[in-house]
Design an enzyme around this catalytic site. Structure first.
Site: not given
Length: 248
Positions: A43, A187, A31, A137, A26-27, A29
């Site tokens: 993004h 988060r 940023w 992974l 999250d974050g 936008g």
């Protein structure tokens, strides 16, 4: 080749890494907004942060990484942003999958695909097939995913088979039935909620909330989350004395 050979000194000094880490990224936008940039720029920067996080997880011995890339609720965002995100996903598949393959990372997309374009569906399938044999992974990308959708579709599958609806039968049909539940849910962005992410799977996950916006989430931030996880006692309904007997 042993994972330990790839560990940096900082990573080697950390507590044992969780087997499965899940992240609400999250974050992006915010940023971009802070830098007077369009949201899609955030993004794009978020893709760079994910690339860095994948590498760090490999170094630290995490075996499964699950990220929330696009929720079923994100379709309600402005059309320009949604179109930009779809375009960004297409470019990321073309640019990142070969690198993931070289790094031994398998990728799997989790979510409802019927509403995606045929071209996007084909691209997701091709990425999964190209990396299926990798074992360093497993990267689960939750794309057009929602936790309530996941539970509902699992219940529908159980009902269609005529099976009794139990925790075990529902668990076998959830979208992440192929991996153990997350040990640690992170988060970013300073929000304290899980936003319809892995509602079934995170019943006993340790939660860690970071104030860092996702594009700023780096190796040090991941190490902080792993250290916090390592300091916690996971009881799963038992008492501390019972856990001590089991681990002792």
């Amino acid at each position: 080749m042993a994972i330990a050979k790839f560990l940096s000194p900082a990573a080697a000094s950390l507590p044992a890494a969780p087997h499965h880490v899940a992240i609400v990224m999250d974050g992006n936008g915010r940023w971009a907004h802070k830098r007077l940039l369009p949201r899609i720029a955030g993004h794009r920067q978020g893709v760079d942060s994910l690339r860095r996080c994948i590498r760090a997880c490999v170094e630290r011995g995490v075996r499964v990484l699950t990220v929330f890339a696009f929720s079923s609720e994100n379709w309600s965002r402005p059309e320009e942003e949604v179109s930009g995100l779809m375009e960004l996903m297409g470019k990321a598949l073309a640019n990142e999958v070969p690198e993931l393959n070289r790094g031994g990372v398998a990728i799997r997309f989790v979510g409802e695909r019927a509403s995606l374009s045929p071209r996007m569906q084909q691209s997701l399938q091709q990425a999964e097939q190209a990396t299926a044999a990798n074992a360093r992974l497993l990267l689960n990308v939750c794309f057009n995913y929602g936790g309530r959708w996941d539970i509902a579709q699992a219940a529908a599958q159980v009902a269609a088979r005529g099976e009794p609806i139990t925790e075990e039968s529902l668990g076998r049909h959830t979208a992440l039935a192929h991996v153990p539940d997350p040990d640690l849910l992170i988060r970013t962005g300073g929000e304290y909620r899980i936003s319809n992410f892995l509602l079934w799977q995170c019943a006993y996950s340790e939660l860690f909330f970071s104030d860092k916006l996702w594009p700023d989430f780096d190796e040090a931030a991941l190490d902080e989350a792993i250290a916090a996880y390592g300091a916690r006692e996971r009881r799963f309904g038992k008492t501390s004395a019972q856990v001590a007997q089991t681990t002792g």
